[in-house]
Motif scaffolding. Structure first.
Motif, PDB file in Angstrom:
ATOM      1  N   ASN A 216       0.329  11.679   1.329  1.00  0.00           N
ATOM      2  CA  ASN A 216       0.885  10.359   1.029  1.00  0.00           C
ATOM      3  C   ASN A 216       0.206   9.272   1.864  1.00  0.00           C
ATOM      4  OD1 ASN A 216       2.837   8.501  -0.091  1.00  0.00           O
ATOM      5  ND2 ASN A 216       3.798   8.522   1.945  1.00  0.00           N
ATOM      6  N   PHE A 217       0.033   9.555   3.139  1.00  0.00           N
ATOM      7  CA  PHE A 217      -0.594   8.586   4.031  1.00  0.00           C
ATOM      8  C   PHE A 217      -2.018   8.256   3.589  1.00  0.00           C
ATOM      9  CE2 PHE A 217      -3.527   8.388   7.749  1.00  0.00           C
ATOM     10  CZ  PHE A 217      -3.370   7.032   7.986  1.00  0.00           C
TER      11      PHE A 217
ATOM     12  N   ASN B  12       1.261   7.627   8.803  1.00  0.00           N
ATOM     13  CA  ASN B  12       2.253   7.353   7.762  1.00  0.00           C
ATOM     14  C   ASN B  12       3.304   6.360   8.260  1.00  0.00           C
ATOM     15  OD1 ASN B  12       2.706   8.079   5.082  1.00  0.00           O
ATOM     16  ND2 ASN B  12       4.436   9.406   5.645  1.00  0.00           N
ATOM     17  N   LYS B  13       3.711   6.559   9.488  1.00  0.00           N
ATOM     18  CA  LYS B  13       4.722   5.699  10.095  1.00  0.00           C
ATOM     19  C   LYS B  13       4.158   4.283  10.287  1.00  0.00           C
ATOM     20  CE  LYS B  13       7.724   5.835  14.203  1.00  0.00           C
ATOM     21  NZ  LYS B  13       6.993   5.328  15.373  1.00  0.00           N
TER      22      LYS B  13
ATOM     23  N   ALA C   7     -10.834   8.111  -4.909  1.00  0.00           N
ATOM     24  CA  ALA C   7      -9.617   8.706  -4.345  1.00  0.00           C
ATOM     25  C   ALA C   7      -9.006   9.713  -5.323  1.00  0.00           C
ATOM     26  CB  ALA C   7      -8.607   7.614  -4.022  1.00  0.00           C
ATOM     27  N   HIS C   8      -8.630  10.880  -4.816  1.00  0.00           N
ATOM     28  CA  HIS C   8      -7.891  11.883  -5.590  1.00  0.00           C
ATOM     29  C   HIS C   8      -6.701  12.305  -4.758  1.00  0.00           C
ATOM     30  CE1 HIS C   8     -11.449  12.279  -8.082  1.00  0.00           C
ATOM     31  NE2 HIS C   8     -12.156  12.435  -6.974  1.00  0.00           N
ATOM     32  N   LEU C   9      -5.739  12.932  -5.423  1.00  0.00           N
ATOM     33  CA  LEU C   9      -4.623  13.475  -4.644  1.00  0.00           C
ATOM     34  C   LEU C   9      -5.099  14.703  -3.869  1.00  0.00           C
ATOM     35  CD1 LEU C   9      -1.528  13.273  -7.002  1.00  0.00           C
ATOM     36  CD2 LEU C   9      -2.074  11.831  -5.022  1.00  0.00           C
TER      37      LEU C   9
ATOM     38  N   ASN D 207       7.051  18.842   1.687  1.00  0.00           N
ATOM     39  CA  ASN D 207       7.594  17.910   2.677  1.00  0.00           C
ATOM     40  C   ASN D 207       6.607  17.503   3.765  1.00  0.00           C
ATOM     41  OD1 ASN D 207       9.894  18.305   1.196  1.00  0.00           O
ATOM     42  ND2 ASN D 207      10.793  19.750   2.655  1.00  0.00           N
ATOM     43  N   GLU D 208       5.545  18.267   3.923  1.00  0.00           N
ATOM     44  CA  GLU D 208       4.582  17.918   4.975  1.00  0.00           C
ATOM     45  C   GLU D 208       3.209  17.567   4.410  1.00  0.00           C
ATOM     46  OE1 GLU D 208       4.881  20.830   8.183  1.00  0.00           O
ATOM     47  OE2 GLU D 208       7.072  20.777   8.032  1.00  0.00           O
ATOM     48  N   LEU D 209       2.591  18.524   3.717  1.00  0.00           N
ATOM     49  CA  LEU D 209       1.236  18.241   3.215  1.00  0.00           C
ATOM     50  C   LEU D 209       1.253  17.116   2.179  1.00  0.00           C
ATOM     51  CD1 LEU D 209      -0.164  21.881   2.994  1.00  0.00           C
ATOM     52  CD2 LEU D 209      -0.809  20.109   4.641  1.00  0.00           C
ATOM     53  N   VAL D 210       2.198  17.159   1.250  1.00  0.00           N
ATOM     54  CA  VAL D 210       2.259  16.114   0.213  1.00  0.00           C
ATOM     55  C   VAL D 210       2.878  14.834   0.771  1.00  0.00           C
ATOM     56  CG1 VAL D 210       3.251  15.456  -2.029  1.00  0.00           C
ATOM     57  CG2 VAL D 210       2.418  17.792  -1.669  1.00  0.00           C
TER      58      VAL D 210
END
Ligand SMILES: [Zn+2]
Length: 714
Positions: free
Chosen positions: A416-417, A481-482, A568-570, A408-411
């Motif tokens: 995600n951002f 992210n926002k 870019a990688h995850l 919920n936070e790192l991913v």
């Protein structure tokens, strides 16, 4: 006097782990990860800092562990030193040196320290009587003497503490003391030791801690110090009778070593000394660029321990507060030429799934087990621990929380951002940083927000509030992210089927948004380094970011327009339920296993006795006629017994195992001629015999068929 002095350099220490077994994630949260965040932050500020730690390899528990594993003390320390060091390294704890107290330079430093105090007449030589195990031929440390607790009747209380009622004890208080090594009753034997008269340092400690550090030390640390000082300080022996450790450097001290708590903190000094020796020999490089020196000299370590311009910070768990705030500073004060810790930001304990963590009970997550299960995820553990540090009170680690912090936070936020910013740039701008155009209000707002983060995070770290610092770092990702969620750049480039004027794609606007998102990502790459060092490196690679420092951040000009990005990688991956469920199951299984009987828990055979010895015991069968619970005790039952000879009262510590009601009418085996003993103000006339099962439950011994009360057991 807690004002900031002109700080020229920092000496940061983490508690030396005791090399008698693996260390768990509670230790990591207590003294290692917070220290690492602090040091990485200082290095990013280009401060001059040394970060020292190492294995504590002395003390009675090392030879004892060797006995348990059927090997030598040397083999024990070699095994666990290597294991712990490797774990720290894999989890990114960036010590400048991870030393060992078995090293020659440490023995020398400790002996010099001792001799300095001795020669100044600051140690008192006292002979006292201490328990000695004749069969094992050793003086017994408090932990190796067990006996009946005078307070609650627990038959297995330790010489320093009763774990049942929590009383602090001294070995002389135990009823029927016996050695855990041989099972024999120990004898008192005179022995000579050298004591540090702590009470002499009380006025100074009062001034230094209670007055000068009232405002800048954590309340849990300050409170513990105050309670110790107010209780009154006692002389403390700085030597022990043991053959494992650092020899007392005096001619008349055969068989005596330095107390492990005397030599262990000196380990910080000897580690610093060893570090500078290695650097002066060119074997190691300075980890921070701002060293005081052109060329490193072997003696430069002294500046880190003697110069007033050095800020010394000890990171420890709460069980080490007294040693780092009272005893070690008193030793440093006695030595005369050392600086004192500026702060000891000790943490409380981290529990695990609702219970106290304990390696011996199998209720813990060992560092090496975590690394084996999640080899590519050191940062997830760092993050889960940091967001949950026991900074002001005990906290708790759960696998579900670990999963949620990741997913919920790192991913969902950080990863995600960054991923959206990078992937969109790859897609629409040939993987080059687009140029920023005219700014709208929403852009100006986010740029202003970003500017404040470095100072906010720095203030939290400097105040040893690492939870808050970590949350702020995640807030920066959340801000980014926002911003993307509100500006929705992906919609601006989506060619709609019937494009009208208002739905025109605006690639320039998209460029501005992505430029800002990438600048935020670059800020994150630098500011996350203390918390998530491995992910920070990956992110810097993806951004092809040069080596930026803390003071470069807060700006949105970290990446020039046209700057080519990396691939870019995850950064983070979701952890699915079965993985977490397997960990929880493993924990439960280990606990079950460790509570089943083990050979090491079977008590050693007592020395041989004669039939005459045995015949001294008058063992009989009795019948319980009445039973009641003792009022002020939750352990003792008061049993009235028809012994055949008389009706007598026996107090028995079985209330946890039998109720008063079920005892009535039972036949029991008891010792009839044991001298009466007083417990809780009442006399007990004998002892009921019982055996302990593998869950620690007591089972009464009784004949297989009915016999008359008073029947003798032969
Ligand atoms: Zn007790």
């Amino acid at each position: 006097m807690s004002e900031k002095k002109d700080i020229k350099r920092y000496t940061v220490t983490s508690a030396l782990p005791y090399a008698n077994g693996p260390k768990h994630i509670g230790h990591l949260a207590g003294a290692y990860i917070p220290a690492d965040v602090y040091v990485r932050f200082l290095r990013l500020l280009q401060k001059n800092v040394v970060f020292v730690c190492g294995s504590d390899e002395h003390g009675t528990a090392i030879p004892n562990q060797a006995l348990k594993e059927g090997t030598t003390s040397q083999a024990i320390i070699d095994k666990y030193h290597a294991m712990i060091r490797e774990c720290f390294q894999k989890l990114g704890i960036s010590f400048d040196i991870y030393h060992r107290t078995s090293e020659k330079i440490h023995h020398e430093t400790s002996q010099e320290f001792f001799l300095n105090l001795y020669n100044k007449g600051l140690l008192t030589e006292t002979t006292s009587e201490q328990y000695f195990d004749v069969q094992a031929n050793v003086f017994l440390a408090d932990r190796y003497i067990i006996g009946t607790c005078p307070r609650c009747g627990n038959p297995n209380a330790y010489g320093d503490q009763c774990e049942r009622c929590g009383s602090t004890l001294s070995p002389s208080e135990l009823i029927n003391p016996r050695s855990t090594l041989s099972g024999n009753a120990p004898v008192l034997k005179a022995t000579k030791h050298w004591y540090l008269p702590l009470q002499d340092y009380e006025p100074w400690l009062r001034e230094w801690i209670l007055n000068s550090h009232k405002d800048d030390w954590k309340t849990n640390v300050y409170g513990q110090c105050k309670s110790w000082i107010d209780t009154g300080l006692q002389p403390r022996a700085m030597t022990r009778d043991l053959d494992w450790g650092i020899k007392v450097p005096l001619p008349n001290a055969e068989g005596k070593v330095l107390y492990v708590w005397f030599d262990a903190p000196i380990g910080y000094i000897s580690a610093t000394r060893a570090l500078f020796k290695e650097m002066s020999e060119g074997k190691k490089e300075y980890s921070t660029p701002q060293s005081d020196f052109g060329k490193v000299n072997e003696d430069d370590w002294k500046k880190y321990w003697e110069d007033e311009g050095t800020k010394l910070v000890h990171f420890v768990g709460k069980d080490n507060i007294v040693f780092h705030c009272i005893i070690f500073p008193a030793m440093l004060k006695a030595a005369g030429h050392y600086i004192f810790p500026d702060n000891v930001p000790a943490n409380e304990f981290m529990n695990l799934e609702g219970e106290k963590m304990s390696t011996s009970r199998g209720w813990s997550i060992e560092m090496h087990d975590y690394i084996a299960a999640f080899p590519d995820k050191p940062d997830i553990l760092r993050y889960a621990l940091l967001t949950n540090l026991p900074e002001t009170k005990d906290s708790e680690f759960t696998w579900r929380d670990f999963q949620s912090k990741n997913n919920n936070e790192l991913v969902a936020i950080f990863g995600n951002f960054v991923n959206r910013a990078l992937v969109l740039t790859q897609k629409y701008f040939d993987n080059k940083v687009p140029v920023r155009g005219a700014l709208r209000d929403i852009d100006k707002k986010v740029i202003a927000d970003v500017r404040d983060f470095p100072t906010k995070i720095a203030t939290a770290i400097e105040g040893y509030r690492f939870r808050e610092a970590t949350a702020l770092m995640m807030d920066l990702a959340r801000t980014g992210n926002k911003y993307l969620a509100e500006t929705e750049p992906w919609k601006l480039v989506k060619p709609s089927r019937n494009a009208s004027a208002s739905e025109e794609t605006d690639i320039g606007r998209v460029g501005t948004i992505l430029n800002i998102a990438l600048q935020i990502s670059a800020n994150l790459a630098v500011l996350s380094e203390p918390f998530l060092p491995f992910s920070s490196v990956k992110l810097k690679d993806m951004l092809s970011l040069s080596d930026l420092k803390w003071n470069d951040t807060g700006s949105v000009d970290l990446l020039p327009g046209g700057h080519a990005l990396g691939a870019a990688h995850l950064l983070f991956e979701k952890i699915e339920d079965p993985i977490i469920e397997a960990q929880i199951r493993k924990l439960m299984d280990t606990k079950k296993e460790s509570s089943s009987p083990r050979v090491s828990e079977i008590k050693p055979l007592k020395p041989e006795i004669t039939i005459d010895d045995f015949s001294k015991l008058d063992i009989r069968i009795g019948k319980i006629v009445a039973a009641e619970k003792m009022e002020k005790s939750n352990k003792l039952l008061k049993l009235t017994i028809n012994s055949g000879l008389d009706t007598r009262t026996i107090l028995s510590g079985i209330a946890h195992h039998y109720t008063a009601e079920e005892m009535v009418g039972k036949q029991v085996t008891f010792i009839a001629n044991l001298a009466p003993r007083k417990m809780m103000g009442m006399e007990s006339q004998g002892m009921i015999l019982s055996a302990e099962d593998h869950d620690g439950k007591l089972k009464l011994l009784a004949p297989l068929g009915d016999v008359e009360p008073g029947s003798a057991v032969n």
